[in-house]
Design a protein around this motif. Structure first.
Motif, PDB file in Angstrom:
ATOM      1  N   LYS A   7      11.851 -13.614  -1.545  1.00 17.60           N
ATOM      2  CA  LYS A   7      11.012 -12.651  -0.819  1.00 17.60           C
ATOM      3  C   LYS A   7      10.159 -13.374   0.231  1.00 17.60           C
ATOM      4  O   LYS A   7       9.529 -14.393  -0.085  1.00 17.60           O
ATOM      5  N   PHE A   8      10.156 -12.859   1.437  1.00 15.99           N
ATOM      6  CA  PHE A   8       9.384 -13.485   2.517  1.00 15.99           C
ATOM      7  C   PHE A   8       8.265 -12.561   2.979  1.00 15.99           C
ATOM      8  O   PHE A   8       8.508 -11.401   3.324  1.00 15.99           O
ATOM      9  N   GLY A   9       7.053 -13.069   2.984  1.00 16.66           N
ATOM     10  CA  GLY A   9       5.874 -12.285   3.339  1.00 16.66           C
ATOM     11  C   GLY A   9       5.692 -12.146   4.844  1.00 16.66           C
ATOM     12  O   GLY A   9       6.441 -12.742   5.636  1.00 16.66           O
ATOM     13  N   GLY A  10       4.682 -11.377   5.231  1.00 17.07           N
ATOM     14  CA  GLY A  10       4.467 -11.017   6.633  1.00 17.07           C
ATOM     15  C   GLY A  10       4.304 -12.199   7.582  1.00 17.07           C
ATOM     16  O   GLY A  10       4.862 -12.187   8.692  1.00 17.07           O
ATOM     17  N   THR A  11       3.587 -13.244   7.163  1.00 21.58           N
ATOM     18  CA  THR A  11       3.414 -14.377   8.077  1.00 21.58           C
ATOM     19  C   THR A  11       4.708 -15.185   8.188  1.00 21.58           C
ATOM     20  O   THR A  11       4.943 -15.844   9.200  1.00 21.58           O
ATOM     21  N   SER A  12       5.572 -15.109   7.166  1.00 20.23           N
ATOM     22  CA  SER A  12       6.836 -15.851   7.205  1.00 20.23           C
ATOM     23  C   SER A  12       7.829 -15.228   8.182  1.00 20.23           C
ATOM     24  O   SER A  12       8.769 -15.886   8.623  1.00 20.23           O
ATOM     25  N   VAL A  13       7.624 -13.939   8.473  1.00 17.68           N
ATOM     26  CA  VAL A  13       8.531 -13.245   9.408  1.00 17.68           C
ATOM     27  C   VAL A  13       7.736 -12.692  10.595  1.00 17.68           C
ATOM     28  O   VAL A  13       8.085 -11.674  11.184  1.00 17.68           O
ATOM     29  N   ALA A  14       6.635 -13.402  10.943  1.00 19.59           N
ATOM     30  CA  ALA A  14       5.690 -12.868  11.929  1.00 19.59           C
ATOM     31  C   ALA A  14       6.282 -12.724  13.329  1.00 19.59           C
ATOM     32  O   ALA A  14       5.811 -11.908  14.112  1.00 19.59           O
ATOM     33  N   ASP A  15       7.278 -13.529  13.672  1.00 22.38           N
ATOM     34  CA  ASP A  15       7.919 -13.370  14.987  1.00 22.38           C
ATOM     35  C   ASP A  15       9.386 -13.790  14.873  1.00 22.38           C
ATOM     36  O   ASP A  15       9.835 -14.229  13.803  1.00 22.38           O
ATOM     37  N   THR A  16      10.113 -13.664  15.978  1.00 21.03           N
ATOM     38  CA  THR A  16      11.563 -13.908  15.903  1.00 21.03           C
ATOM     39  C   THR A  16      11.885 -15.375  15.608  1.00 21.03           C
ATOM     40  O   THR A  16      12.850 -15.664  14.907  1.00 21.03           O
ATOM     41  N   ASP A  17      11.059 -16.305  16.103  1.00 13.72           N
ATOM     42  CA  ASP A  17      11.300 -17.722  15.778  1.00 13.72           C
ATOM     43  C   ASP A  17      11.211 -17.947  14.275  1.00 13.72           C
ATOM     44  O   ASP A  17      12.010 -18.664  13.681  1.00 13.72           O
ATOM     45  N   ARG A  18      10.201 -17.346  13.669  1.00 19.68           N
ATOM     46  CA  ARG A  18      10.037 -17.508  12.224  1.00 19.68           C
ATOM     47  C   ARG A  18      11.178 -16.844  11.464  1.00 19.68           C
ATOM     48  O   ARG A  18      11.619 -17.341  10.431  1.00 19.68           O
ATOM     49  N   ILE A  19      11.651 -15.726  11.961  1.00 11.32           N
ATOM     50  CA  ILE A  19      12.783 -15.054  11.299  1.00 11.32           C
ATOM     51  C   ILE A  19      14.022 -15.954  11.359  1.00 11.32           C
ATOM     52  O   ILE A  19      14.761 -16.088  10.373  1.00 11.32           O
ATOM     53  N   LEU A  20      14.214 -16.631  12.492  1.00 13.13           N
ATOM     54  CA  LEU A  20      15.343 -17.574  12.598  1.00 13.13           C
ATOM     55  C   LEU A  20      15.157 -18.728  11.616  1.00 13.13           C
ATOM     56  O   LEU A  20      16.104 -19.193  10.983  1.00 13.13           O
ATOM     57  N   HIS A  21      13.912 -19.176  11.458  1.00  9.94           N
ATOM     58  CA  HIS A  21      13.606 -20.249  10.504  1.00  9.94           C
ATOM     59  C   HIS A  21      13.909 -19.794   9.066  1.00  9.94           C
ATOM     60  O   HIS A  21      14.520 -20.531   8.284  1.00  9.94           O
ATOM     61  N   VAL A  22      13.489 -18.573   8.758  1.00  8.95           N
ATOM     62  CA  VAL A  22      13.744 -18.022   7.413  1.00  8.95           C
ATOM     63  C   VAL A  22      15.255 -17.947   7.154  1.00  8.95           C
ATOM     64  O   VAL A  22      15.732 -18.260   6.055  1.00  8.95           O
TER      65      VAL A  22
END
Ligand code: ASP
Ligand code: MG
Length: 405
Positions: A7-22
């Protein structure tokens, strides 16, 4: 090979770069041959934004539309993450709450998950397609979109882990795990390696922000093991598990605090049977949660004082409820204070160690911090103090119990 809910929280998916990181974090798990289902929060800030928008439309925005609106934040992240995984060559698809379905009961804004159709998710995983599930969303028996309360995607992840019979659930967040206290107010705070459900539940309820307390309760009841870890490092995080899997070398495990309490005192209440029940019944009827309660011993058997604490947001309502009781109860004065905070120590180790309360009170006394109200349970002691003493109280207690070592 394990079956894992990530499960990934809001700051972990805060923008598209972070979503790519996740997506890369998930790919690593897949490459290790684990079976994975993913649960996501909305991008940080999005849910609050949506609430603001609903308020601009109307102070009285309809609850059913409110839930349909708020659930959209998680829909956005689940689709972006599914796309990000596909870009890495991993098969993935988004599964919205109603498509699974995740069935809920209870009121809008605060529904409870009663079932998750694990069949479609298992089939997807068996076909090698990673299901990306928006947290927070549900579907009512009336076929309406529901949400399960702020911070609810933790509870979604736990419910899904339980229904999938996953080996464990990983909660990815922006901190390294659960700390002995908030490192922002005590930099010497240490990451806790292992903590029991009961302790974590107390910590979360008493103010530690890492996990939503309801989700911990769900994990405890269903024995879903949890690892809380950071999206932004490779460190091991905190393992939340049953008490018998933990060995306690410290008397207490952590210090928590909350600063959203208020204190209410009824002075000069008649000391006779039925008084406490007359006070707490209308509070219950108005949905006001009471936390700490003390009743003084009356010196003359005539009159006594009763003090209790509530959430600060409920103070206005509580005052009006108490005003309405004035005639019936004939109390002398109503005193309220919203500049208080509750500082608590939590630890299963205290069951077997004497002198824990003394040590805590002694630490506070060394800084001349006055204790206003005390409450205890088997594994926690809470004190109410003046809000301005919060930081100093947390630090001196943390130090007294050697949590920095
Ligand atoms: N997006 C929802 C909230 O902000 C649920 C969650 O993030 O857990 O409360
Ligand atoms: Mg959250």
């Amino acid at each position: 090979m394990s079956k894992i809910v990530m499960k990934f929280g809001g700051t972990s998916v805060a923008d598209t770069d972070r979503i790519l990181h996740v997506a890369n974090i998930i790919k690593k798990k897949i490459d290790q041959n684990h079976k994975v289902a993913v649960v996501v929060s909305a991008m940080a800030g999005v849910t609050n934004d949506l609430i603001q928008k609903s308020k601009k439309i109307s102070d009285d925005f309809p609850n059913d539309e409110y839930d349909a609106l708020l659930s959209s934040g998680e829909q956005v992240t689940s689709t972006l993450l599914a796309g990000a995984l596909q870009k890495l060559g991993i098969k993935a698809r988004s599964w919205l709450g109603w498509q699974i379905p995740i069935v809920t009961e209870g009121d809008y804004k605060n529904s409870k998950i009663i079932s998750v159709n694990s069949k479609v998710l298992n089939e997807s995983m068996d076909q090698g397609i990673v299901p990306i599930i928006p947290g927070f969303q549900g579907l009512s028996e009336e076929n309406r979109i529901t949400t399960i309360g702020r911070g609810g995607s933790d509870a979604s992840a736990v419910a899904i882990a339980k229904c999938l019979e996953a080996d464990f659930c990983e909660i990815y967040t922006d901190v390294e795990g659960v700390y002995t206290t908030n490192p922002a107010i005590e930099p010497k705070a240490k990451k806790i390696e292992k903590i029991s459900y009961e302790e974590m539940l107390e910590m979360a309820t008493l103010g530690a922000k890492v996990m939503q307390s309801y989700s911990v309760q769900k994990a405890m009841i269903n024995d879903v093991e949890i690892y809380v870890k950071s999206t932004f490092s490779n460190n091991s995080g905190t393992h939340i598990a049953a008490e018998d899997k933990i060995s306690y070398d410290k008397v207490i495990t952590g210090v928590a605090y909350s600063s959203d309490d208020a204190k209410v005192t009824l002075q000069g209440v008649k000391d006779k049977p039925g008084v406490a029940s007359a006070i707490f019944k209308p509070l219950y009827e108005n949905n006001i949660v009471v936390d700490m309660i003390v009743q003084n011993i009356s010196a003359d058997n005539q009159k006594t004082d009763i003090t209790f604490t509530i959430k600060r947001d409920d103070l206005k309502k509580t005052k009006s409820v108490m005003d309405q009781l004035k005639n019936e109860l004939e109390y002398d004065h109503l005193l309220t204070d919203d500049k208080v905070s509750k500082v608590s120590i939590v630890g299963a180790g205290m069951i077997t160690h004497p002198g824990v309360a003394y040590k805590m009170f002694n630490a506070l006394s060394s800084k001349k911090i006055n204790i206003q109200v005390i409450s205890t349970s088997e594994i926690k002691i809470s004190v109410l103090v003046d809000e301005k003493n919060t930081k100093e109280a947390v630090q001196v207690i943390h130090n007294a119990f050697g949590l920095d070592k």
